[in-house]
Design a protein around this motif. Structure first.
Motif, PDB file in Angstrom:
ATOM      1  N   ARG A  40       0.668  -1.305   0.035  1.00 52.36           N
ATOM      2  CA  ARG A  40       0.032   0.088  -0.150  1.00 52.36           C
ATOM      3  C   ARG A  40       1.006   1.108   0.089  1.00 52.36           C
ATOM      4  NH1 ARG A  40      -2.564   3.670  -0.459  1.00 52.36           N
ATOM      5  NH2 ARG A  40      -4.751   4.178   0.074  1.00 52.36           N
ATOM      6  N   VAL A  41       1.988   1.232   0.748  1.00 51.14           N
ATOM      7  CA  VAL A  41       2.878   2.525   0.796  1.00 51.14           C
ATOM      8  C   VAL A  41       4.134   2.233  -0.412  1.00 51.14           C
ATOM      9  CG1 VAL A  41       2.083   2.908   3.162  1.00 51.14           C
ATOM     10  CG2 VAL A  41       4.335   1.433   2.655  1.00 51.14           C
ATOM     11  N   GLY A  42       4.193   1.349  -0.934  1.00 46.82           N
ATOM     12  CA  GLY A  42       5.151   1.191  -2.066  1.00 46.82           C
ATOM     13  C   GLY A  42       6.579   0.521  -1.698  1.00 46.82           C
TER      14      GLY A  42
ATOM     15  N   ALA B 245       6.358   3.438   8.759  1.00 44.62           N
ATOM     16  CA  ALA B 245       5.501   4.003  10.082  1.00 44.62           C
ATOM     17  C   ALA B 245       3.916   4.093   9.698  1.00 44.62           C
ATOM     18  CB  ALA B 245       5.990   5.200  10.730  1.00 44.62           C
ATOM     19  N   LEU B 246       3.738   4.796   8.433  1.00 40.69           N
ATOM     20  CA  LEU B 246       2.412   4.730   7.884  1.00 40.69           C
ATOM     21  C   LEU B 246       1.594   3.439   7.738  1.00 40.69           C
ATOM     22  CD1 LEU B 246       2.798   8.003   5.637  1.00 40.69           C
ATOM     23  CD2 LEU B 246       1.232   7.852   7.595  1.00 40.69           C
TER      24      LEU B 246
ATOM     25  N   ALA C  81       1.309  12.444   0.079  1.00 39.50           N
ATOM     26  CA  ALA C  81       0.264  11.826  -0.852  1.00 39.50           C
ATOM     27  C   ALA C  81      -0.321  10.705  -0.227  1.00 39.50           C
ATOM     28  CB  ALA C  81       0.974  11.369  -2.110  1.00 39.50           C
ATOM     29  N   LEU C  82       0.251   9.945   0.599  1.00 42.21           N
ATOM     30  CA  LEU C  82      -0.238   8.810   1.248  1.00 42.21           C
ATOM     31  C   LEU C  82      -0.987   9.292   2.351  1.00 42.21           C
ATOM     32  CD1 LEU C  82       2.971   6.653   1.832  1.00 42.21           C
ATOM     33  CD2 LEU C  82       0.873   5.959   0.533  1.00 42.21           C
ATOM     34  N   ILE C  83      -0.560  10.357   3.156  1.00 46.38           N
ATOM     35  CA  ILE C  83      -1.569  10.967   4.314  1.00 46.38           C
ATOM     36  C   ILE C  83      -2.982  11.244   3.587  1.00 46.38           C
ATOM     37  CG2 ILE C  83      -2.080  12.776   5.648  1.00 46.38           C
ATOM     38  CD1 ILE C  83       1.577  12.611   6.071  1.00 46.38           C
TER      39      ILE C  83
END
Length: 247
Positions: free
Chosen positions: A120-122, A143-144, A174-176
């Motif tokens: 999901r976060v690459g 951490a995300l 962008a993820l946030i």
């Protein structure tokens, strides 16, 4: 100066004081009153030592309320990310899986869910890399992922991109944004973050809280906060901060 919603809040603070130090001599927060509802995107701004981090930690339950009242909606699922996240001496995948396992997820399932979170976060290609060997931007994305795997409804972020290079900042931001736009369960996700990057505040926030010496001096919609004439009339201290004139 409240921009808070009128319907049932996730968080409600009434004259909250938070004190730090062995003898509770440092007033980290003084008389803070506010309401935050589901789906809001709230930015905390102010100079170093203004109380931003203390407010986030108070909302998350990491700092006790010395006086006043803090009321939380029942069954809140919260995740808090710090400017420099702590990485365990484990692989990236196991840093995520361990949190799930501690939540009661069987280890085999936790590892599968952890890999999904890394994708999901690459970071799926770095699943076996020692987390402490990752770059700063990669650690913040890890951490995300660690937080997203537990499907929080409330994201509490303390300067999440402050120590990152411009490329890593864009990736994390962008993820946030993506996480904040997707609902968890029956409620929209809620984002509460501190930042010194006023451009980031404009991009991410719908509401801005300005703190100074532990006091909440302004609580405004983002458009009003960055309207210089209106801000100067409503809160000269916040106007000086936006102009870069606060010591």
């Amino acid at each position: 100066m409240s921009a808070g919603p009128q319907h049932e809040p996730l968080f409600e603070l009434q004259a909250v004081d938070v004190r730090l130090g062995a003898r509770a001599q440092v007033h980290a927060l003084s008389g803070v009153s506010l309401r935050i509802a589901a789906g809001e995107r709230v930015a905390l701004v102010g100079a170093n030592g203004s109380g931003k981090s203390s407010l986030l930690r108070c909302l998350h339950g990491l700092l006790p309320v010395a006086s006043g009242r803090l009321q939380l909606a029942p069954d809140l699922r919260m995740a808090m990310l710090f400017q420099r996240p702590h990485m365990l001496r484990l692989s990236a995948r196991n840093n995520v899986a361990l949190g799930l396992w501690l939540d009661g997820v069987p280890w085999s399932a936790a590892k599968l869910q952890a890999l999904e979170a890394l994708e999901r976060v690459g970071l799926a290609g770095l699943a076996q890399r020692n987390a402490r060997a990752l770059s700063g931007g990669q650690q913040q994305r890890l951490a995300l992922a660690r937080a997203w795997a537990r499907r929080p409804g409330v994201w509490l972020l303390d300067e999440p991109t402050a120590s990152l290079d411009p490329h890593a900042k864009r990736e994390v931001e962008a993820l946030i944004t993506d996480f904040a736009e997707h609902s968890t369960g029956n409620q929209p996700s809620t984002l509460i973050f501190s930042s010194h990057n006023l451009g980031q505040v404009k991009r991410l926030a719908s509401r801005v809280l300005y703190l100074e010496q532990g006091r909440l001096l302004a609580d405004l919609p983002t458009a009003d906060f960055f309207n210089h004439e209106r801000l100067q009339a409503m809160c000269p201290q916040a106007h000086a901060f936006v102009k870069g004139e606060t010591p």
